[in-house]
Scaffold this motif. Structure first.
Motif, PDB file in Angstrom:
ATOM      1  N   ALA A  97     -36.280 -52.559  22.028  1.00 40.72           N
ATOM      2  CA  ALA A  97     -36.806 -51.388  21.330  1.00 40.72           C
ATOM      3  C   ALA A  97     -38.291 -51.622  21.108  1.00 40.72           C
ATOM      4  CB  ALA A  97     -36.085 -51.176  20.000  1.00 40.72           C
ATOM      5  N   VAL A  98     -39.108 -50.724  21.614  1.00 34.32           N
ATOM      6  CA  VAL A  98     -40.556 -50.830  21.451  1.00 34.32           C
ATOM      7  C   VAL A  98     -40.899 -50.643  19.980  1.00 34.32           C
ATOM      8  CG1 VAL A  98     -42.782 -49.812  22.074  1.00 34.32           C
ATOM      9  CG2 VAL A  98     -40.988 -50.057  23.812  1.00 34.32           C
ATOM     10  N   ALA A  99     -41.813 -51.479  19.489  1.00 36.44           N
ATOM     11  CA  ALA A  99     -42.204 -51.442  18.077  1.00 36.44           C
ATOM     12  C   ALA A  99     -43.648 -50.981  17.936  1.00 36.44           C
ATOM     13  CB  ALA A  99     -42.050 -52.826  17.460  1.00 36.44           C
ATOM     14  N   THR A 100     -43.906 -50.295  16.845  1.00 37.81           N
ATOM     15  CA  THR A 100     -45.280 -49.976  16.450  1.00 37.81           C
ATOM     16  C   THR A 100     -45.472 -50.507  15.039  1.00 37.81           C
ATOM     17  OG1 THR A 100     -44.559 -47.789  15.702  1.00 37.81           O
ATOM     18  CG2 THR A 100     -45.518 -47.924  17.908  1.00 37.81           C
TER      19      THR A 100
ATOM     20  N   THR B  65     -48.972 -50.091  39.266  1.00 39.60           N
ATOM     21  CA  THR B  65     -50.188 -50.894  39.210  1.00 39.60           C
ATOM     22  C   THR B  65     -50.190 -51.768  37.970  1.00 39.60           C
ATOM     23  OG1 THR B  65     -51.430 -49.169  40.367  1.00 39.60           O
ATOM     24  CG2 THR B  65     -52.719 -50.811  39.166  1.00 39.60           C
ATOM     25  N   GLU B  66     -50.423 -53.055  38.185  1.00 40.05           N
ATOM     26  CA  GLU B  66     -50.609 -54.001  37.083  1.00 40.05           C
ATOM     27  C   GLU B  66     -52.104 -54.212  36.935  1.00 40.05           C
ATOM     28  OE1 GLU B  66     -50.061 -58.761  36.559  1.00 40.05           O
ATOM     29  OE2 GLU B  66     -48.307 -57.682  37.314  1.00 40.05           O
ATOM     30  N   THR B  67     -52.608 -54.049  35.710  1.00 41.12           N
ATOM     31  CA  THR B  67     -54.041 -54.212  35.490  1.00 41.12           C
ATOM     32  C   THR B  67     -54.307 -55.379  34.549  1.00 41.12           C
ATOM     33  OG1 THR B  67     -54.081 -52.684  33.607  1.00 41.12           O
ATOM     34  CG2 THR B  67     -54.454 -51.735  35.811  1.00 41.12           C
ATOM     35  N   ALA B  68     -55.517 -55.915  34.639  1.00 38.50           N
ATOM     36  CA  ALA B  68     -55.901 -57.059  33.813  1.00 38.50           C
ATOM     37  C   ALA B  68     -56.005 -56.695  32.337  1.00 38.50           C
ATOM     38  CB  ALA B  68     -57.232 -57.631  34.297  1.00 38.50           C
ATOM     39  N   ASN B  69     -56.267 -55.423  32.036  1.00 36.47           N
ATOM     40  CA  ASN B  69     -56.434 -55.038  30.633  1.00 36.47           C
ATOM     41  C   ASN B  69     -55.242 -54.259  30.084  1.00 36.47           C
ATOM     42  OD1 ASN B  69     -56.877 -52.786  32.146  1.00 36.47           O
ATOM     43  ND2 ASN B  69     -58.824 -52.223  31.198  1.00 36.47           N
ATOM     44  N   ALA B  70     -54.060 -54.452  30.660  1.00 38.05           N
ATOM     45  CA  ALA B  70     -52.848 -53.795  30.167  1.00 38.05           C
ATOM     46  C   ALA B  70     -52.544 -54.273  28.752  1.00 38.05           C
ATOM     47  CB  ALA B  70     -51.671 -54.091  31.088  1.00 38.05           C
ATOM     48  N   LYS B  71     -52.137 -53.354  27.915  1.00 39.12           N
ATOM     49  CA  LYS B  71     -51.778 -53.675  26.527  1.00 39.12           C
ATOM     50  C   LYS B  71     -50.261 -53.780  26.427  1.00 39.12           C
ATOM     51  CE  LYS B  71     -56.025 -53.228  25.092  1.00 39.12           C
ATOM     52  NZ  LYS B  71     -56.831 -54.268  25.650  1.00 39.12           N
ATOM     53  N   GLN B  72     -49.783 -54.999  26.220  1.00 41.18           N
ATOM     54  CA  GLN B  72     -48.340 -55.210  26.101  1.00 41.18           C
ATOM     55  C   GLN B  72     -47.880 -54.839  24.700  1.00 41.18           C
ATOM     56  OE1 GLN B  72     -48.328 -59.276  27.319  1.00 41.18           O
ATOM     57  NE2 GLN B  72     -48.050 -58.753  29.466  1.00 41.18           N
ATOM     58  N   LYS B  73     -46.649 -54.339  24.621  1.00 40.00           N
ATOM     59  CA  LYS B  73     -46.090 -53.887  23.355  1.00 40.00           C
ATOM     60  C   LYS B  73     -45.192 -54.961  22.747  1.00 40.00           C
ATOM     61  CE  LYS B  73     -47.648 -49.628  23.500  1.00 40.00           C
ATOM     62  NZ  LYS B  73     -47.396 -48.650  24.368  1.00 40.00           N
TER      63      LYS B  73
END
Length: 191
Positions: free
Chosen positions: A16-19, A97-105
């Motif tokens: 479950a994705v969290a915020t 696409t995988e990017t270097a600046n992806a924000k993981q949750k």
């Protein structure tokens, strides 16, 4: 109900994705199934400190910093890659696409181990997942599927909660609804 004497098997892995709200508390989306569970391992994180006096260990304490773990599954779902790891899917081309600046949750990770009496269901509340490596092998006389392995850290929440699990006395409503939402106990006001 009696307690399990043994544990075996792994199934019903969900995330479950969290915020995080302004107070640092995590709020969770509806859990999603992560199919193809092969193995899951948790190793405790935290130091043990000893204080010596009178020629012996006079006082000892340990810190619970959660767990380091790995989850091995048949395949990494596309939805997990985009929702959790931050990969980008171009809808028009279907290219990921995988990017270097992806924000993981941050996620909650839910799973269960079978037992001789009843499966024990678990939830880790504050999980950060590392992106997986990729490998493959050529086919030979037989075809052996390869798996994907995720490494993660499950730390304590702002309230200090690391993990919860069902027991033989868990109410049917909580047990049966375990994967409908991330379990958070309701606070009952004291009189």
């Amino acid at each position: 109900m009696t307690e399990n004497k043994v544990r075996y098997g792994l199934k019903n892995v969900h995330y479950a994705v969290a915020t995080e709200d302004a107070d640092g508390k995590l709020k969770y989306e509806t859990p999603e199934r992560y199919p193809g569970a092969v193995s899951l391992s948790l190793d405790p994180r935290g130091e043990t400190s000893e204080f010596y006096a009178d020629d012996r260990v006079f006082y000892a304490t340990s810190v619970n910093n959660g767990y380091e773990g790995t989850y091995e599954a048949a395949e990494l779902p596309l939805e997990f890659r985009t929702k959790v790891l931050g990969d980008e899917l171009d809808e028009a081309s279907g290219v990921l696409t995988e990017t270097a600046n992806a924000k993981q949750k941050t996620i909650a990770l839910m799973f269960e181990f079978d037992g001789d009496v009843k499966a024990t269901r678990h939830v880790l509340y504050n999980v950060t997942v590392s992106r997986p490596g990729t490998s493959g092998e050529t086919k030979t006389e037989s075809t052996e599927p390869t798996t994907q392995e995720l490494s993660f850290i499950a730390g304590p929440t702002v309230d200090g909660v690391v993990k919860r699990a069902t027991t033989g006395t868990t109410t049917p409503a909580i047990y049966d609804g375990w994967y409908a939402k991330v379990f958070e106990p309701t606070e009952v006001p004291t009189p």
